[in-house]
Design an enzyme around this catalytic site. Sequence first.
Site, mmCIF file in Angstrom:
data_model
loop_
_atom_site.group_PDB
_atom_site.id
_atom_site.type_symbol
_atom_site.label_atom_id
_atom_site.label_comp_id
_atom_site.label_asym_id
_atom_site.label_seq_id
_atom_site.Cartn_x
_atom_site.Cartn_y
_atom_site.Cartn_z
ATOM 1 N N LYS A 206 41.062 32.293 32.752
ATOM 2 C CA LYS A 206 40.603 33.427 33.551
ATOM 3 C C LYS A 206 39.098 33.335 33.652
ATOM 4 C CE LYS A 206 40.496 38.482 33.726
ATOM 5 N NZ LYS A 206 41.045 39.717 33.161
ATOM 6 N N LYS B 117 43.332 32.062 37.075
ATOM 7 C CA LYS B 117 42.890 33.263 37.783
ATOM 8 C C LYS B 117 41.378 33.250 37.931
ATOM 9 C CE LYS B 117 42.529 38.200 37.052
ATOM 10 N NZ LYS B 117 42.657 39.287 36.123
HETATM 11 C C1 PBG Z 1 41.800 43.278 33.106
HETATM 12 C C2 PBG Z 1 42.169 42.635 34.392
HETATM 13 C C3 PBG Z 1 41.340 42.366 35.485
HETATM 14 C C4 PBG Z 1 42.141 41.820 36.459
HETATM 15 C C5 PBG Z 1 43.438 41.743 35.944
HETATM 16 N N1 PBG Z 1 43.417 42.228 34.640
HETATM 17 C C6 PBG Z 1 39.940 42.678 35.759
HETATM 18 C C7 PBG Z 1 38.838 42.138 34.980
HETATM 19 O O1 PBG Z 1 38.961 41.189 34.198
HETATM 20 O O2 PBG Z 1 37.791 42.750 35.157
HETATM 21 C C8 PBG Z 1 41.656 41.406 37.825
HETATM 22 C C9 PBG Z 1 42.648 41.479 38.881
HETATM 23 C C10 PBG Z 1 42.130 41.480 40.255
HETATM 24 O O3 PBG Z 1 40.923 41.418 40.558
HETATM 25 O O4 PBG Z 1 42.989 41.574 41.137
HETATM 26 N N2 PBG Z 1 41.383 42.431 32.097
HETATM 27 ZN ZN ZN Z 2 40.226 43.598 30.470
#
Ligand code: PBG
Ligand code: ZN
Length: 314
Positions: free
Chosen positions: A185, A238
């Site tokens: 991520k 992601k």
């Molecule tokens: C929380 C989370 C996030 C997303 C999914 N779970 C946001 C982040 O890390 O700030 C992002 C999903 C998206 O932008 O569609 N950890």
């Molecule tokens: Zn988070």
Amino acid sequence: MRKNKKIRNLLSETRLHPDDLILPIFFDERLSDVKTTASMPGVKTFPLKGYGEIGHNIEDSGVSTVLVFGIPGKKDSVGSEAFNERGVVQKAISGLKENSDLTVIADLCLCEYTDHGHCGVLDKDGWVKNDETLELYGKVAVSQAAAGADIIAPSGMMDGQISAIRRALDDAGFKEIPIMAYSAKFFSAYYGPFRDVAHSSPDSGDRAGYQMPCGNRREAIREIELDVAEGADMIMVKPAGPYLDIIRDAANSFDLPLAAYQVSGEYAMIKAAAANGWINGDAAMMESLLGIKRAGADMIITYYAEEAARKLRL
Ligand code: PBG
Ligand code: ZN
């Protein structure tokens, strides 16, 4: 070979299917009616009711899997509502499981639940305390599994989160619940609209201390290797569109089912351009999803899930 649509379909190397698509879905316990968010056209936030109708509408599109997020009524420094047995996401999970046939994946993080908006607990200097956070993640996982979640998906990018959650689930008797690991991520500007929906922006600093630097391709493989060694059952890359090379690397390097998350910013950009008449929104939606599939994803988490599934079934 490109003479007509039938021949082109015959020779198509990549296909999308509604079963590949996972719809993120939001519940806010402060709401009494459905809410919309300007930066995420077409994405609804639901109150804690009407699960049967919500489930029916999603299943009617052909989508059978959702990824559930909760927005709690109160936040605190450790995100207690995330592991409240009667918390927002626990109620949403059991409501959906009892009133639909959807497969329910629970996103596991603290950022929607902490008053500072970070994905873990903080020390006095504002740094995330990794190992203290793992204990809380274990509690969240057990509460989500107890509520009926089919799959637990930790998204906080703490080191060791997969083994901590696996151990907590096993100890609580949830040995059969699989973990979908948000393994690679990246620290991304494309999460902006999500944070409008989920009220999860950090109030100071950012997530660069725990999410991955965007230029690091080898490190992504290391992150996935660690999650696999810790017991991940499925892995994820992601965002998706700007990281297609990482998806391809992961597909070539690992045998586990691979998910890719087409995040909020990717969705919002196409929606905005389409709303202005600058792009064909339907065609760009399908092309963006097919590209992610072609890169090697088995499953795509996307806000387009229902729209795309309906189009695929025409
Ligand atoms: C929380 C989370 C996030 C997303 C999914 N779970 C946001 C982040 O890390 O700030 C992002 C999903 C998206 O932008 O569609 N950890
Ligand atoms: Zn988070």
